[in-house]
Design a protein around this motif. Structure first.
Motif, short mmCIF file in Angstrom:
data_model
loop_
_atom_site.label_atom_id
_atom_site.label_comp_id
_atom_site.label_asym_id
_atom_site.label_seq_id
_atom_site.Cartn_x
_atom_site.Cartn_y
_atom_site.Cartn_z
N THR A 130 -14.45 -19.68 2.07
CA THR A 130 -13.77 -18.40 2.29
C THR A 130 -12.55 -18.55 3.19
N LEU A 131 -12.69 -19.36 4.25
CA LEU A 131 -11.59 -19.54 5.18
C LEU A 131 -10.40 -20.20 4.50
N ALA A 132 -10.65 -21.27 3.75
CA ALA A 132 -9.56 -21.96 3.06
C ALA A 132 -8.87 -21.04 2.07
N SER A 133 -9.66 -20.25 1.36
CA SER A 133 -9.10 -19.32 0.38
C SER A 133 -8.20 -18.28 1.05
N THR A 134 -8.65 -17.75 2.18
CA THR A 134 -7.90 -16.71 2.88
C THR A 134 -6.60 -17.26 3.47
N VAL A 135 -6.69 -18.42 4.14
CA VAL A 135 -5.52 -19.00 4.79
C VAL A 135 -4.43 -19.34 3.79
N LEU A 136 -4.83 -19.80 2.60
CA LEU A 136 -3.84 -20.25 1.62
C LEU A 136 -3.22 -19.12 0.81
N LEU A 137 -3.78 -17.93 0.85
CA LEU A 137 -3.26 -16.84 0.02
C LEU A 137 -1.76 -16.59 0.21
N PRO A 138 -1.29 -16.30 1.43
CA PRO A 138 0.15 -16.03 1.57
C PRO A 138 1.02 -17.24 1.28
N VAL A 139 0.52 -18.44 1.61
CA VAL A 139 1.29 -19.66 1.34
C VAL A 139 1.48 -19.86 -0.16
N LEU A 140 0.40 -19.70 -0.92
CA LEU A 140 0.48 -19.88 -2.36
C LEU A 140 1.29 -18.78 -3.02
N GLY A 141 1.19 -17.56 -2.49
CA GLY A 141 2.01 -16.48 -3.02
C GLY A 141 3.49 -16.79 -2.90
N LYS A 142 3.88 -17.29 -1.74
CA LYS A 142 5.28 -17.66 -1.52
C LYS A 142 5.69 -18.83 -2.41
N LEU A 143 4.79 -19.80 -2.53
CA LEU A 143 5.08 -20.97 -3.35
C LEU A 143 5.23 -20.59 -4.81
N GLY A 144 4.39 -19.66 -5.28
CA GLY A 144 4.51 -19.20 -6.66
C GLY A 144 5.83 -18.53 -6.93
N ASP A 165 9.65 -11.17 -5.13
CA ASP A 165 8.57 -11.15 -4.13
C ASP A 165 7.22 -10.78 -4.74
N THR A 166 7.10 -10.89 -6.06
CA THR A 166 5.86 -10.49 -6.72
C THR A 166 4.67 -11.27 -6.19
N GLY A 167 4.80 -12.59 -6.12
CA GLY A 167 3.70 -13.42 -5.65
C GLY A 167 3.33 -13.13 -4.21
N SER A 168 4.32 -12.97 -3.35
CA SER A 168 4.07 -12.72 -1.93
C SER A 168 3.36 -11.39 -1.72
N MET A 169 3.79 -10.35 -2.43
CA MET A 169 3.15 -9.04 -2.26
C MET A 169 1.76 -9.00 -2.88
N THR A 170 1.58 -9.70 -4.00
CA THR A 170 0.24 -9.80 -4.59
C THR A 170 -0.71 -10.49 -3.61
N ALA A 171 -0.21 -11.55 -2.96
CA ALA A 171 -1.01 -12.25 -1.96
C ALA A 171 -1.35 -11.34 -0.79
N THR A 172 -0.39 -10.55 -0.34
CA THR A 172 -0.60 -9.67 0.81
C THR A 172 -1.66 -8.62 0.52
N VAL A 173 -1.61 -8.03 -0.69
CA VAL A 173 -2.60 -7.01 -1.05
C VAL A 173 -4.00 -7.60 -1.08
N ASN A 174 -4.13 -8.80 -1.63
CA ASN A 174 -5.43 -9.47 -1.65
C ASN A 174 -5.86 -9.90 -0.25
N LEU A 175 -4.89 -10.30 0.56
CA LEU A 175 -5.18 -10.81 1.90
C LEU A 175 -5.79 -9.73 2.79
N VAL A 176 -5.19 -8.55 2.80
CA VAL A 176 -5.70 -7.49 3.68
C VAL A 176 -7.10 -7.07 3.25
N ARG A 177 -7.37 -7.13 1.95
CA ARG A 177 -8.71 -6.79 1.46
C ARG A 177 -9.72 -7.81 1.96
#
Length: 495
Positions: free
Chosen positions: A52-66, A384-396
């Motif tokens: 869970t921790l690895a998944s959460t930490v990588l969300l915004p990074v992967l969103g930006k990378l995408g 910014d589609t990937g970054s915002m998608t990551a943010t919405v998932n991240l806060v959840r």
């Protein structure tokens, strides 16, 4: 995309989404067996926490990378890593090896989940998006329904290693399908990567997870407080960095858009209001309604089934009409009413009563669970589609993690404080209570009902705040026109 290729793409993304979602739920049933065979019961929790921790930490990074290199490349690399990590999990000889492989699994699972949603956003119109995101989003409730049972059957008949190895044949098939179905989507060529934001966010999340993990252990109370302080400082640093970074990990500037801001709040409420309580429902039902462990599972099943049906139905309806605001208002109101009803239900009612009430909560949450992602994606700039998608998932996810820890602490301390001296909270199991006298059963049922009532009421308040937020969501209709595709960029991605 042509209709047949779009269908092929959705099948590919749904297959991968189910694999990723199942990987989170299927392991839970086999944990005791895994810990026993590897001789590390004390480290068992980190098999889940590391993932869970690895998944959460990588969300915004992967969103930006995408957004930078294109979602297809991140998706395919994540899928290959997921298969390699699944293989490594099954071959683990001790708990540190298994935890390390699970960390890689969590990282790659974040990429699969996030890029699936980003790819859908890039290849569909805003009007089509809710329907397809609802289909992919169905993987989560399906995994909750069948994951634990499937994990138990595999562990009993094949061995716990196959809980991980079962991913290989289906994952390889999904990879071959993805190579054909997922189109080449160009990135936007970011020239700077937010290293400071990435590091501060990683520190904040690690400290936060450690804090909520240790908070229930009196021996680690001081360490938990220190971790909370570190998490707070790291989150403050993260916000300052994001406000000043030329290419921030989380584009805070976009939150001036009311649609994006409200959509993000609604996503957080789902994590806080429902995902956090689901894990404790079986215990509550076993103790307050005096049922077996098997029967107690009917309540969360009803909740998830309601969520699944509502998620698919609203996705289809919004794609037909384009109107979305009414579903967010109705969904939050239904969930708030259901959770409030749970807080006032008297002990001793037939089990079908809480089943129906929690099914209503599931229907309300499902009404906007995938929808808010589609709405935020439609409001965000394409780059910014990937970054915002990551943010919405991240806060959840963060909301669920924090609220789950708080609820667990309230239940643990509350039960220990209210139990009579003749009963020990550390050894109080449903089986012990069911074998006790009728007076003890009634007393324990009253204690659990009294503790859970304010918890349900507090979650109802969270959803009531969601009603206010949904009312503030700008009215409108999702467009049925395609957005222009970005021009490929050759600009390098640098730190």
């Amino acid at each position: 995309m042509s209709p047949w290729r779009l269908r092929l793409l959705i099948v590919s993304l749904l297959t991968v989404a189910i694999l990723g979602a199942l990987d989170h739920t299927i392991v839970s049933t086999s944990l005791a067996t895994v810990a026993g065979e590897l001789g590390a019961l004390a480290q068992m929790g980190w098999v889940v926490v590391g993932y869970t921790l690895a998944s959460t930490v990588l969300l915004p990074v992967l969103g930006k990378l995408g957004d930078a290199v294109g979602p297809r490349a991140v998706f395919l690399v994540s899928l290959v890593l997921f298969l390699v990590a699944s293989l490594a999990c099954g071959f683990a000889q001790d708990m540190p090896q298994l935890i390390g492989a699970r960390v890689v699994q969590g990282m790659s699972s974040a990429g699969l989940h996030l890029m699936s949603q980003t790819i859908v956003a890039r290849v569909t119109t805003p009007r089509e998006r809710p329907r397809y995101l609802a289909i992919i989003g169905a993987a989560f409730p399906v995994a909750i329904l069948i994951g634990p049972v499937l994990g138990g059957l595999i562990t009993d008949y094949w061995g716990w290693q196959w809980v991980f190895w079962i991913n290989i044949p289906f994952g390889v098939a999904a990879l071959l399908l993805a190579l054909v179905a997922v189109p080449h989507l160009p990135g936007f060529g970011r020239r700077r990567f937010d290293v400071g934001g990435s590091v501060s966010f990683a520190i904040a999340m690690v400290a936060l997870v450690l804090a909520v993990t240790w908070i229930g252990d009196p021996a680690l109370a001081a360490a938990s407080v220190v971790s909370f302080v570190v998490a707070g400082m790291a989150f403050a640093a993260f916000l300052l960095i994001e406000l000043r970074a030329p290419e921030p990990l989380v584009p805070l500037r976009l939150f001036v858009d009311r649609t994006i801001a409200v959509g993000t709040v609604l996503s957080a409420i789902i994590g806080i209001g429902l995902f956090s309580i689901t894990a404790y429902l079986p215990t509550y039902i076993q103790m307050a309604y005096r049922t077996s462990a098997t029967v107690s599972g009917l309540v969360p099943i009803a909740t998830v089934f309601g969520m699944l049906v509502s998620n698919l139905a609203t996705g289809w309806l919004v794609s037909r009409t384009g109107h979305y605001r009414v579903y967010c208002i109705a969904g939050t109101a239904l969930s708030a009413a259901g959770l409030f009803a749970m807080s006032v239900l008297p002990v001793g009612l037939p089990l079908w009563v809480p089943m129906i009430v929690m099914a209503v909560v599931g229907v309300g949450t499902g009404a906007f669970m995938s929808l808010v992602i589609a709405v935020v994606q439609s409001a965000a700039p394409r780059r910014d589609t990937g970054s915002m998608t990551a943010t919405v998932n991240l806060v959840r996810q963060v909301g669920s993690t924090v609220a789950t820890a708080i609820i667990g602490g309230v239940i643990g301390f509350g039960v220990a404080a209210l139990l009579p001296s003749s009963l020990d909270a550390a050894t109080l199991t449903p089986q012990f209570v069911h074998e006790a006298s009728a007076a003890v059963q009634s007393q324990v049922a009253g204690i659990y009902s009294g503790i859970f009532a304010p918890v349900f009421a507090a979650l109802a308040v969270a959803y009531a705040a969601g009603v206010v937020a949904a009312v503030l969501l700008p009215a409108g209709r999702l467009s049925d026109e395609s957005e222009p595709a970005p021009a490929p960029s050759s600009e390098p991605l640098t730190a």
